[in-house]
Design an enzyme around this catalytic site. Structure first.
Site, PDB file in Angstrom:
ATOM      1  CB  THR A  35     100.529  60.293  18.323  1.00  0.00           C
ATOM      2  OG1 THR A  35     101.821  60.855  18.600  1.00  0.00           O
ATOM      3  CG2 THR A  35     100.245  59.167  19.292  1.00  0.00           C
ATOM      4  CB  ALA A  75     110.079  61.680  18.979  1.00  0.00           C
ATOM      5  CB  SER A 118     106.519  67.263  31.017  1.00  0.00           C
ATOM      6  OG  SER A 118     105.259  67.337  31.627  1.00  0.00           O
ATOM      7  CE1 TYR A 142     105.112  62.379  28.787  1.00  0.00           C
ATOM      8  CE2 TYR A 142     104.210  63.707  30.578  1.00  0.00           C
ATOM      9  CZ  TYR A 142     104.767  63.614  29.315  1.00  0.00           C
ATOM     10  OH  TYR A 142     104.987  64.750  28.576  1.00  0.00           O
ATOM     11  CE  LYS A 146     108.394  63.859  27.869  1.00  0.00           C
ATOM     12  NZ  LYS A 146     109.014  64.115  26.580  1.00  0.00           N
ATOM     13  CG  PHE A 204      87.604  65.131  36.178  1.00  0.00           C
ATOM     14  CD1 PHE A 204      86.805  64.013  36.350  1.00  0.00           C
ATOM     15  CD2 PHE A 204      87.940  65.519  34.883  1.00  0.00           C
ATOM     16  CE1 PHE A 204      86.364  63.278  35.251  1.00  0.00           C
ATOM     17  CE2 PHE A 204      87.513  64.797  33.788  1.00  0.00           C
ATOM     18  CZ  PHE A 204      86.719  63.671  33.968  1.00  0.00           C
ATOM     19  NE  ARG A 217      96.940  70.916  36.427  1.00  0.00           N
ATOM     20  CZ  ARG A 217      96.578  70.764  37.698  1.00  0.00           C
ATOM     21  NH1 ARG A 217      96.550  71.805  38.518  1.00  0.00           N
ATOM     22  NH2 ARG A 217      96.261  69.582  38.171  1.00  0.00           N
ATOM     23  N   GLY A 281      96.003  62.132  41.634  1.00  0.00           N
ATOM     24  CA  GLY A 281      97.255  62.693  41.145  1.00  0.00           C
ATOM     25  C   GLY A 281      97.148  64.072  40.528  1.00  0.00           C
TER      26      GLY A 281
END
Ligand SMILES: NC(=O)c1ccc[n+]([C@@H]2O[C@H](COP(=O)([O-])OP(=O)(O)OC[C@H]3O[C@@H](n4cnc5c(N)ncnc54)[C@H](O)[C@@H]3O)[C@@H](O)[C@H]2O)c1
Length: 316
Positions: A35, A75, A118, A142, A146, A204, A217, A281
């Site tokens: 990416t 990474a 994260s 994910y 982490k 959302f 957030r 979630g």
């Protein structure tokens, strides 16, 4: 200092490289360009997939050649939805890649590491602002990768590693246009991409238990986050502690509607907003308690939401 930065061709990694260079450090970037973007790299570069079978040996050779003082490991794959669809790929890339890196560091006697973690490690915290000691449970692969990564950094104290886990909250904004976030995966780039396509940004859920009903957030400017990495590397040179974990945010929350209001100002476009259903979630509120990073690293964010949104719009 001489630093190895993995993922340095990515959105955040390239900002970290620029900030570290500006602080006088010399950098080698390792990235598989999955990416990452070549145009973002301005330092010595090694093309390598950290999860590949040959990665450990290649890293060991690189570490022997350069005698790095520290590693900043960014990474990773980072798409929550993709991690639910392809959990094995996330375990292999994020956990396997870190395992190869740690094995190479151990064999090369390289004992200083900053790890990209994260706020996804917290899952669905039910608190006003979340401290590093909150017993969070990730709700997707994910976030699990982490949290497991943090444990790997912690457990490497057995061979003398000193590590810092940085738990990023919502990273956005841009220092210079060529380092802009080109993947529309988070609210601000998604909303900008919608506007550029002549569409309405979507909110959302507007029935959350927050003042305006949308999710809240903690948005942190990528330049502030990059500065936190430089502080963490400096801290590791003095710290006697085997590992630390720090939230990186501003300590202030913004709702989706507040972010979009800033985007109206930055873009000069008086757009309509569409409202869709809640996404599974999404916690109503996820804001960092930043006391620890302020006290220990002396770090506090310098940019506000207006700076973040304006810099992202100007770079788009
Ligand atoms: N963007 C966010 O809001 C956010 C929030 C929390 C944590 N993070 C973490 O920050 C880090 C950087 O994220 P980003 O937003 O810059 O993403 P990004 O996708 O722009 O950067 C990731 C970089 O890592 C490289 N990479 C991925 N897998 C690799 C592998 N196996 N071997 C070598 N290189 C590999 C990619 O090519 C890319 O250059 C990631 O670890 C991510 O999980 C990001």
């Amino acid at each position: 200092m001489k630093l190895l930065v993995t993922g340095g061709a990515g959105y955040i990694g390239s900002h970290v490289v620029r900030a570290a260079e500006a602080a006088g450090h010399s950098i080698v970037v390792v990235d598989d360009l999955s990416t990452g973007v070549t145009a973002r790299i301005d330092s010595e570069f090694v093309h390598l997939d950290l999860s590949s079978e040959t990665a450990q040996l290649t890293l060991e050779n690189l570490m022997r050649k350069h005698e790095f003082d520290s590693v900043i490991h960014l990474a990773a794959r980072k798409q929550v939805g993709q991690s639910v669809e392809q959990p094995e790929r996330y375990y292999l890339d994020n956990i396997g890649g870190l395992a190869n890196l740690l094995l190479a560091m151990r064999n090369s006697n390289l004992k200083s590491l900053v790890f990209s973690s994260s706020a996804a490690t917290y899952g669905m915290p039910d608190v006003d602002s979340v401290t590093e000691d909150y017993p969070g449970v990730p709700i997707n692969p994910y976030g699990e990768t982490k949290l497991i990564g943090e444990w790997m950094v912690k457990n490497a104290k057995v061979w003398g590693l000193k590590g810092v886990n940085l738990r990023y909250f919502n990273v956005a904004g841009c220092a210079v246009p060529e380092l802009n976030d080109t993947a529309p995966l988070n609210l601000i780039p998604i909303a900008i991409a919608a506007l550029k396509a002549g569409k309405s940004p979507i909110v959302f859920g507007e029935d959350y238990p927050t003042a305006d009903g949308s999710c809240i957030r903690d948005y942190v400017h990528v330049s502030d986050l990059a500065a936190a990495h430089v502080s963490a590397v400096d801290y590791l040179t003095q710290s006697e502690r085997p590992f630390d974990t720090f939230n990186v945010g501003t300590g202030t929350g913004a709702s989706v509607f507040e972010v979009l209001a800033e985007l109206k100002i930055a873009s000069g476009i008086d757009f309509e907003v569409s409202v869709g259903p809640r996404r599974a979630g999404d916690p109503p509120k996820l804001v960092a308690n930043v006391s620890r990073i302020e006290k220990v690293l002396g770090f506090s964010a310098k940019h506000n939401l207006k700076d973040i949104v304006k810099s992202a719009w100007d770079a788009s």
